[in-house]
Design a protein around this motif. Structure first.
Motif, short mmCIF file in Angstrom:
data_model
loop_
_atom_site.label_atom_id
_atom_site.label_comp_id
_atom_site.label_asym_id
_atom_site.label_seq_id
_atom_site.Cartn_x
_atom_site.Cartn_y
_atom_site.Cartn_z
N GLY A 49 0.82 -1.21 0.00
CA GLY A 49 0.00 0.00 0.00
C GLY A 49 0.86 1.26 0.00
N GLY A 50 0.20 2.37 -0.25
CA GLY A 50 0.88 3.65 -0.10
C GLY A 50 1.32 3.82 1.35
N SER A 51 0.64 3.15 2.26
CA SER A 51 0.96 3.28 3.69
C SER A 51 2.41 2.88 3.97
N TYR B 168 -4.11 13.73 6.63
CA TYR B 168 -4.42 12.31 6.74
C TYR B 168 -3.77 11.81 8.04
N ASN C 235 -6.48 14.56 1.08
CA ASN C 235 -7.33 13.93 2.08
C ASN C 235 -6.95 14.60 3.39
N ASP D 289 2.19 12.79 -1.79
CA ASP D 289 1.26 11.65 -1.73
C ASP D 289 0.18 11.89 -2.78
N TYR E 31 -4.58 10.02 -4.88
CA TYR E 31 -5.89 10.43 -5.43
C TYR E 31 -5.73 11.17 -6.76
N SER F 232 -0.46 4.33 -5.20
CA SER F 232 -1.18 3.14 -4.71
C SER F 232 -2.28 2.76 -5.71
N SER G 173 -4.97 1.38 -4.41
CA SER G 173 -6.15 1.29 -3.54
C SER G 173 -7.32 2.13 -4.04
N LYS G 174 -7.07 3.40 -4.28
CA LYS G 174 -8.16 4.31 -4.66
C LYS G 174 -8.29 4.35 -6.18
N ARG H 90 -3.67 -4.10 -1.17
CA ARG H 90 -2.53 -3.59 -0.40
C ARG H 90 -1.28 -3.44 -1.28
C1 LIG Z 1 -3.79 10.43 1.54
C2 LIG Z 1 -3.61 8.96 1.67
N1 LIG Z 1 -2.40 8.45 1.50
C3 LIG Z 1 -2.15 7.15 1.61
C4 LIG Z 1 -3.16 6.28 1.91
C5 LIG Z 1 -2.80 4.84 2.05
O1 LIG Z 1 -3.54 4.02 1.28
P1 LIG Z 1 -3.07 2.54 0.91
O2 LIG Z 1 -2.13 2.09 1.95
O3 LIG Z 1 -4.33 1.76 0.88
O4 LIG Z 1 -2.42 2.68 -0.41
C6 LIG Z 1 -4.46 6.74 2.10
C7 LIG Z 1 -5.57 5.85 2.46
O5 LIG Z 1 -6.67 6.23 2.75
C8 LIG Z 1 -4.69 8.14 1.97
O6 LIG Z 1 -5.90 8.67 2.12
#
Ligand SMILES: Cc1ncc(COP(=O)(O)O)c(C=O)c1O
Length: 398
Positions: A96-98, A122, A173, A201, A204, A232, A234-235, A243
């Motif tokens: 994930g980006g996390s 965030y 975010n 980041d 989005y 990522s 994810s979105k 992930r």
């Molecule tokens: C701004 C931002 N960065 C990173 C993430 C991490 O997302 P993920 O780990 O699912 O890629 C999120 C998830 O909501 C986010 O809102």
């Protein structure tokens, strides 16, 4: 038993910590409209599932630590499509980006270092920063000024000799702020002037509603050695559970340090990497359709919020969130009350209380973040529940 100062300084995620209350509300027979988490209801493209079904190896083996070439190449191709040249060596696949955020911060921050972040932010930024011992230096934005932070004087007002980086999400975010090209240029120049990293980041990136071109800090060649992109699937492809994310940079030394952490965690999930690579092959009109859907949702939520007396918000230009200041004493108390004491025909609603989106104690107390990730009809109902809830809450509080 002893617990680290880091663990004690970190907070629970405001998006997830009320989950047990939602479970109880559901056990009590209520329907809960979830606007608390950025988990879209848009279908993940079938290419993802087809790729999983097409996996016929005998062993689900570890992947290479930097990521599987099929996915790295797909990502480089995607960037080529938006006019940015990245080589495979510039990309590290992460969980994930996390994880990309966590690794990036671990590579560049020491205890006591400062990280500039526009607030509200965030909330996991705070957790990752604290894990390194660094301090978040917020630039405060407000609903009244449209959550605008890209002003040189504002940035200059928080920079010190301990500042190492500026971290921002664009589109943002939780506020949906979208930077203009000139604002991005100004931030790049600011980073250059003060010798800072830019952690951009951009998870989005596709979700912008003003017809603007897709933008990235990766476009600025003159700061390529200080830009760290976080990305990522994810979105972008509504594939949060895969992930799969990545950290991208042209700074070779940074990538060599980051690789050590990638090696320590061995690898990212093999099947999810293969399936995510397939996602990058979606039809060209995929993003158009998804963008139109989110724009409709944004407009629905914004116009409903404007009709609730006492609510202050500004129209987000991107991502799929909106921050709103409510006419309630405490949004967290209000959230718990909605789950425990309120219902309208068996329905209630859930969002994320605002205070954890701020580093400054006492800020955001009456704010909430709404994730507009439900279909229009459900969003309308959720917003009506919010309006009814505010009225009933304030009545019983008098
Ligand atoms: C701004 C931002 N960065 C990173 C993430 C991490 O997302 P993920 O780990 O699912 O890629 C999120 C998830 O909501 C986010 O809102």
């Amino acid at each position: 038993m002893n617990f680290s100062q880091v663990a004690q300084a970190c907070q629970e995620s405001p998006m997830r910590k009320y989950h047990p209350y939602a479970v109880k509300a559901k056990e009590a027979g209520k329907k809960v409209y979830h606007l608390n988490i950025g988990q879209p209801d848009i279908a993940t493209p079938p290419a993802f599932f087809d790729a999983v079904k097409g996996f016929h190896e005998e062993v689900v083996a570890y992947a290479a630590s930097p990521g599987m070439p099929v996915l790295v190449d797909a990502i480089c191709n995607y960037y080529k499509g938006i006019g940015i040249d990245y080589a495979p060596a510039n990309v590290l696949i992460t969980t994930g980006g996390s994880e990309a955020l966590h690794i990036a911060m671990t590579c560049i921050l020491d205890p006591g270092d400062e990280l500039i972040v526009p607030q509200p932010y965030y909330p996991n930024y705070f957790t990752f920063a604290r894990q390194t011992g660094a301090v978040v230096k917020p630039i405060t934005t407000t609903p009244e000024n449209g959550y605008h932070y890209a002003e040189e004087a504002l940035l200059e007002s928080v920079v010190t000799d301990k500042t190492r980086a500026i971290l921002l999400s664009n589109p943002g975010n939780p506020c949906g702020t979208v930077l203009t090209k000139d604002e991005m240029r100004m931030i790049a120049d600011f980073a250059k002037k003060h010798d800072l990293w830019i952690i951009a980041d951009e998870v989005y990136r596709e979700f912008v509603y003003g017809g603007e071109d897709l933008m990235s800090f990766g476009e600025f060649e003159d700061v390529a050695d200080r830009v760290i992109l976080i990305d990522s699937v994810s979105k972008r492809f509504s594939a949060c559970g895969a992930r799969i994310g990545c950290m991208i940079s042209k700074n070779k030394e940074l990538m060599a340090h980051a690789l050590k952490f990638c090696q320590a965690r061995l690898s990212v999930a093999t099947l999810d990497q293969i399936a995510s690579a397939a996602l990058y092959g979606v039809d060209a009109d995929y993003f158009e359709k998804v963008r139109a859907e989110y724009k409709l949702r944004r407009d629905t939520v914004y116009s409903k919020l404007q009709q609730i007396p006492g609510v202050v918000c500004s129209c987000p230009g991107g991502a799929f969130y909106i921050m709103a200041k409510l006419p309630v004493d405490d949004a967290e108390k209000f959230q718990l009350w909605l789950l425990e004491n309120f219902e309208d025909n068996g329905d209630t609603v859930m969002f994320s209380p605002g205070k954890c989106f701020y580093a400054t104690p006492g800020m955001g107390l009456s704010e909430i973040r709404i994730a507009y990730i439900l279909k229009q009809k459900d969003l309308e109902r959720a917003m009506d529940l919010l309006a009814l809830g505010i009225e009933a809450y304030n009545k019983q509080n008098q």
